[in-house]
Design an enzyme around this catalytic site. Structure first.
Site, PDB file in Angstrom:
ATOM      1  N   ALA A 150       0.851  -1.186   0.000  1.00 39.45           N
ATOM      2  CA  ALA A 150       0.000   0.000   0.000  1.00 39.45           C
ATOM      3  C   ALA A 150       0.889   1.238   0.000  1.00 39.45           C
ATOM      4  O   ALA A 150       2.092   1.146   0.233  1.00 39.45           O
ATOM      5  CB  ALA A 150      -0.884  -0.020   1.241  1.00 39.45           C
TER       6      ALA A 150
ATOM      7  N   GLY B 173      -0.711  -5.138   0.045  1.00 37.62           N
ATOM      8  CA  GLY B 173      -1.644  -4.884  -1.048  1.00 37.62           C
ATOM      9  C   GLY B 173      -1.131  -5.425  -2.381  1.00 37.62           C
ATOM     10  O   GLY B 173      -1.932  -5.723  -3.280  1.00 37.62           O
TER      11      GLY B 173
ATOM     12  N   GLU C   2      -2.049  -9.006  -2.303  1.00 36.81           N
ATOM     13  CA  GLU C   2      -3.518  -9.085  -2.364  1.00 36.81           C
ATOM     14  C   GLU C   2      -4.013  -8.837  -3.789  1.00 36.81           C
ATOM     15  O   GLU C   2      -4.963  -9.462  -4.249  1.00 36.81           O
ATOM     16  CB  GLU C   2      -4.140  -8.083  -1.377  1.00 36.81           C
ATOM     17  CG  GLU C   2      -3.942  -8.542   0.066  1.00 36.81           C
ATOM     18  CD  GLU C   2      -4.436  -7.539   1.083  1.00 36.81           C
ATOM     19  OE1 GLU C   2      -4.045  -6.352   0.969  1.00 36.81           O
ATOM     20  OE2 GLU C   2      -5.205  -7.920   1.977  1.00 36.81           O
TER      21      GLU C   2
ATOM     22  N   GLU D  42       1.547  -6.768   7.041  1.00 38.06           N
ATOM     23  CA  GLU D  42       0.806  -5.691   7.726  1.00 38.06           C
ATOM     24  C   GLU D  42       0.904  -5.750   9.242  1.00 38.06           C
ATOM     25  O   GLU D  42       0.939  -4.727   9.924  1.00 38.06           O
ATOM     26  CB  GLU D  42      -0.680  -5.748   7.324  1.00 38.06           C
ATOM     27  CG  GLU D  42      -0.986  -5.257   5.928  1.00 38.06           C
ATOM     28  CD  GLU D  42      -0.774  -6.309   4.846  1.00 38.06           C
ATOM     29  OE1 GLU D  42      -0.161  -7.367   5.134  1.00 38.06           O
ATOM     30  OE2 GLU D  42      -1.207  -6.065   3.719  1.00 38.06           O
TER      31      GLU D  42
END
Ligand SMILES: NC(=O)c1ccc[n+]([C@@H]2O[C@H](COP(=O)([O-])OP(=O)(O)OC[C@H]3O[C@@H](n4cnc5c(N)ncnc54)[C@H](O)[C@@H]3O)[C@@H](O)[C@H]2O)c1
Length: 696
Positions: free
Chosen positions: A62, A101, A104, A124
Site C-alpha cells: 500500500a 496490497g 492481495e 501488515e
C-alpha cells in the site's frame, strides 16, 4: 487515464503494466489505472491478461503516505473486484517483492508466476495492522488456514520457491524472462481450457476446518506477541474465512481492519517504522559524505561483549582478528563464540559446515602487530578509563592511519579516550547491547572531533551487520543508559516506599515490557552496578540532601549477584531463569524501610507505571534539549530496539505524546513536590506542555 498504469496489446495477450516508482505502491492513481485497464482488457478481443510491473519490483504494498488520510477513490476492494471478475485468465507476473496490497492484488488474478528471486508476503501485522484487501480471506482459500495463519501472523515474506511449494505461486519462470514466461503460461492456460481460478470461490481448504487451530494460534500469539492486538485480529479474520461465506468474511476483515487502523497500537508501530528510517539521517552531515570501505575488523577483548560483537561481523562475512591479554582469555572467548554457533546449528539455523566457515573467519592474537591490516577496531575491554586510554594509545601506533577506532564503552567519555590518539577524527563510540549478536540496537556515539566520514562509515557498518544505528552525543550513559539510570532509581525508591520486586516488575510486565527493572538487574548481574557505585564512593560522595537507596548494595553484600549466582532480587532454580519471589529479600526490604524510618504503603500499579515512565520521559526531554539525541523519535527507536519498550506504545517519547505532555508535566511537577531531591522537571517538557505541543 492514470499515467502510472498502461494497457497495451501484445498480439492476443493484454499487458497491464504498473509504473509508480520507486516501489509501485498501490497509490490511488494506481488503483484507478488498474480499474480502467482491467475494464478495457475485459472488453477487447485478447485471450488473457498479464499484470506486470516496471522497475525493481512488483507492487510492493500500500502507499503508506495515504494512511490516516481520507481515502481517495477508487477503494481497494472495488479495484480488486474488477480484477477478479475478468472474463479471461489474469496472470500476475511477480518480480522483486509482492507485499501486502501487492500480494492481495496478485491473489485477485487467477494465476501467479514469479521469478526465483521474488518474495511474497502479508507483513501488515508488523505495522499493527492486518491485510485489509481480502488477503485474510483469499490466502487461506489458496493455501489452507494453517499456512495462511503462519504467514499472516509472522508477517515474514516467503521466497519464491517456498511460495510455489505452498501454492501461492503457480509457476516459477526464468529470472530474465518474466514477461515472456507469463505470456507463455497464459497461452498455455487458454490452450488447455483452464478454468478461471477465482480464489474467492475456492472453498475446499476452508471447509470442515478444526476450529481448535485458532485457539491454539491465539495462545501462541499471546506468548510470542504478548500485548499486540493485530495478531489476534488476524486470527479472527482467518477464522472468519473458515466459518463465513466469502463476502461476509470480507466484511468482517474490513470491520477489523478499520478497528486496527484507528488504534493507538498501529499509530505507534507506524511511528517506529518511520522513526527507524529517520534515525539514519544526521542533520548536519553533507549529503555527499564519502564512506570508507570496511573489509577487516579488529576486536579488543574477548569477554561478554567482544565475542558477541565479533559474531556480528563474521555473520556479515567480514574476517575479524580478536586481541586479548592472555591465551586463556582468548580460548575462553572463542569457546563461547563457537558454542553460540553450534547451538544455532543444532536448532537448524545453519549447517555444521557453516559453523566451521564462520569460525574460519576468526583469527586470534595476543600481539598488537596482528592488527596492522584492519580497517576498523571495536574495543571492548574493561570499563576503566586508564585501561581504555592505554589500549587506544597502542592502537594509534599499530593500525593503518585510516583505520577507525571505535569504543564499546557504556559510560566513559569518548572525547577523553580520543584525546590519547593522533586521530580523534577517526575515534567514535559503538555502543552494542547485550547479547551483542542478538540485540538490534547500536548507539553510535559521535565525539566532538569525530569526522563526518567516520560517522557515515560507522552508520554503513551498522547497516551491513543489520543493526539499527542511532547517532547520539557524548554524556554519561549516552541516551539509553542515562534514561535507564533515572528509571532504575525510581524502581529502587518504590521498594523502600512499599513495593516488593515482583510488584514493580509485575506492573512493567503488564505494560508490555519483556521484564521489569529488578528481573533485568538479575539478568545483567547486580555486581556490575555495585562495583561502579563503590568506585564512585557512593553514597559518601553525594551532595547533601541527595537521595540514596542502598537496597541493591545490601542484596549484593549477600553475594546475590542475580541469575549467575542463583539469587538476586529473586531466587532461581538450577538451570532455570524463572524468577521466584524470595521471603529473604522481602525481609531485607522491609527492614531497610524500617531502618530509614519509612512507613511502607500500598502502591498501585498505576503509580508504579507513572513513576517509571515519567522518569524516562523527563530525562529523555533533558537529553533532547541538550542535543544528545537529534530527535525524539531517535529516543523511541533506542528504547524499542535496545530496552524492550513495547513497540505498540511507540517508545517513551511517543507514549508521552499519547498521554499528553500537559498531563505528563503536571505529574512530574507533582512528583518533584513530593521528592525534590530526585525530580527536576525538564525545561523542554515544561515549554512543550505549556505551548500545547508534542515531542514529535
Ligand atoms: N556487558 C554488557 O552488558 C555491556 C553492554 C554494553 C557495553 N559494555 C561495555 O563493553 C566493554 C566490555 O564489557 P564486557 O561486559 O564484555 O566485559 P568483560 O569483562 O566480559 O570482558 C572484557 C574483556 O577484555 C579483556 N581485556 C581487559 N583489558 C584488556 C586489554 N588491555 N587488552 C585486551 N583485552 C583486555 C579481558 O580479559 C576480558 O576478557 C565495557 O566497556 C563495557 O562497559 C558492556
Amino acid at each position: 487515464m492514470s499515467h502510472s498504469v498502461t494497457y497495451t496489446k501484445d498480439g492476443d495477450i493484454g499487458i497491464i503494466a504498473v509504473n509508480n516508482p520507486p516501489v509501485n505502491a498501490l497509490s490511488h492513481h494506481v488503483r484507478q489505472g488498474l480499474l480502467e485497464s482491467f475494464t478495457e482488457a475485459n472488453n477487447d478481443d485478447t485471450i488473457a491478461t498479464v499484470l506486470i510491473c516496471g522497475g525493481r519490483t512488483f507492487i510492493a504494498g500500500a502507499d503508506i503516505t495515504e494512511f490516516g488520510k481520507p481515502l481517495r477513490p477508487p477503494d481497494f476492494l472495488e479495484t480488486m473486484g474488477i480484477i477478479e471478475s475478468l472474463s479471461k485468465p489474469a496472470v500476475a507476473a511477480i518480480h522483486g517483492t509482492a507485499l501486502g496490497g501487492g500480494l492481495e492484488t496478485a491473489l485477485c488474478c487467477h494465476y501467479r508466476v514469479a521469478v526465483p528471486s521474488a518474495r511474497v508476503g502479508l507483513p501488515e501485522v508488523t505495522l499493527g495492522l492486518l491485510p485489509g484487501g481480502g488477503g485474510t480471506q483469499r490466502l487461506p482459500r489458496l493455501i489452507g488456514p494453517e499456512a495462511a495463519l503462519a504467514a499472516i501472523i509472522s508477517g515474514t515474506p516467503m521466497k519464491a520457491d517456498q511460495a510455489h511449494a505452498v501454492g501461492v505461486i503457480d509457476q516459477i519462470v526464468a529470472e530474465a524472462n518474466l514477461l515472456e514466461g507469463a505470456k507463455a503460461f497464459a497461452r498455455q492456460l487458454v490452450a488447455e481450457g483452464a478454468k478461471l481460478n477465482k480464489v474467492r470461490d475456492l472453498n475446499d481448504k476452508v471447509t470442515g476446518v478444526d476450529l481448535a487451530i485458532f485457539d491454539a494460534a491465539r495462545k501462541q500469539a499471546n506468548k510470542t506477541r504478548r500485548g499486540f492486538e493485530a495478531p489476534q485480529r488476524c486470527i479472527d479474520c482467518v477464522e472468519a474465512a473458515c466459518t463465513l461465506p466469502f463476502d461476509e468474511g470480507l466484511a468482517k476483515e474490513q470491520a477489523l481492519f478499520r478497528q486496527v487502523l484507528t488504534s493507538n497500537q498501529s499509530a505507534s508501530q507506524l511511528h517506529i517504522f518511520f522513526a527507524e528510517r529517520a534515525a539514519a539521517k544526521v542533520n548536519d552531515m553533507p549529503k555527499d559524505t564519502e564512506t570508507l570501505g570496511i573489509k577487516k575488523v579488529g576486536i579488543i577483548g574477548a569477554g561478554t561483549m567482544g565475542g558477541g560483537i565479533a559474531m556480528n561481523f563474521v555473520n556479515a562475512g567480514m574476517p575479524v582478528t580478536i586481541l586479548e591479554t592472555s591465551q586463556e582469555f582468548l580460548d575462553k572467548g572463542l569457546t563461547v563464540v563457537r558454542g553460540n554457533y553450534e547451538r544455532s546449528a543444532k536448532r537448524g539455523r545453519f549447517t555444521a559446515e557453516q559453523v566451521e566457515q564462520r569460525m574460519g573467519l576468526v583469527t586470534s592474537t595476543l600481539d598488537y602487530a596482528g592488527l596492522g591490516d584492519v580497517d576498523l577496531i571495536v574495543e571492548a575491554v574493561f570499563e576503566n578509563m586508564d585501561v581504555k586510554k592505554e589500549v587506544f594509545a597502542k592502537l594509534d601506533t599499530v593500525t593503518k592511519p585510516e583505520c577507525i577506532l571505535a569504543t564499546n564503552t557504556s559510560t566513559l567519555d569518548v572525547d577523553e579516550i580520543a584525546s590519547v590518539t593522533k586521530r580523534p577524527d577517526k575515534v567514535i563510540g559503538t555502543h552494542f547491547f547485550s547479547p551483542a549478536n542478538v540485540m538490534r540496537l547500536l548507539e553510535i556515539v559521535r565525539g566532538a572531533k569525530t569526522s563526518f566520514e567516520t560517522l557515515a562509515t560507522t552508520q554503513a557498518v551498522a547497516k551491513a551487520i543489520q543493526k539499527v544505528g542511532v547517532v547520539v552525543g557524548v554524556c554519561d550513559g549516552f541516551v539509553g543508559n542515562r534514561m535507564l539510570h533515572q528509571y532504575g532509581a525510581q524502581a529502587q525508591y518504590l521498594l523502600e516506599e512499599g513495593c516488593l520486586p515482583q510488584d514493580v516488575d509485575g506492573a512493567v510486565y503488564e505494560l508490555g515490557f519483556a521484564m521489569g527493572p529488578m528481573a533485568m538487574g538479575d539478568l545483567a548481574g547486580l555486581d556490575v552496578g555495585w562495583r561502579i557505585r563503590q568506585g564512585k564512593d557512593l553514597p559518601a560522595s553525594l551532595p547533601e540532601g541527595a537521595r540514596y537507596n542502598a537496597i541493591a548494595d545490601r542484596v549484593c553484600e549477600l553475594g546475590r549477584y542475580g541469575q549467575k549466582t542463583g539469587a538476586g532480587y529473586y531466587r532461581y532454580e538450577q538451570g532455570d531463569r524463572t524468577p521466584h519471589p524470595d521471603p529473604a529479600i522481602e525481609e531485607l526490604i522491609i527492614n531497610y524501610s524500617k531502618e530509614k524510618g519509612i512507613e511502607r504503603r500500598t502502591i498501585s500499579r498505576e503509580e508504579i507505571v507513572e513513576r517509571l515512565m515519567c522518569a524516562l520521559i523527563n530525562e529523555g526531554a533533558k537529553i533532547l534539549e541538550a542535543g544528545i539525541a537529534q530527535r525524539a523519535s531517535d529516543i523511541d527507536v533506542i528504547y524499542v530496539y535496545g530496552y524492550g519498550f513495547p513497540a505498540y506504545l511507540g517508545g517513551p517519547m511517543f507514549y508521552a505524546d499519547t498521554v499528553g505532555l500537559k498531563k505528563v508535566y503536571e505529574r512530574v511537577c507533582f512528583l518533584a513536590e513530593q521528592d525534590p531531591a530526585s525530580w527536576q522537571p525538564a525545561p523542554l517538557l515544561k515549554k512543550l506542555a505549556e505551548e500545547g505541543r508534542t515531542f514529535h
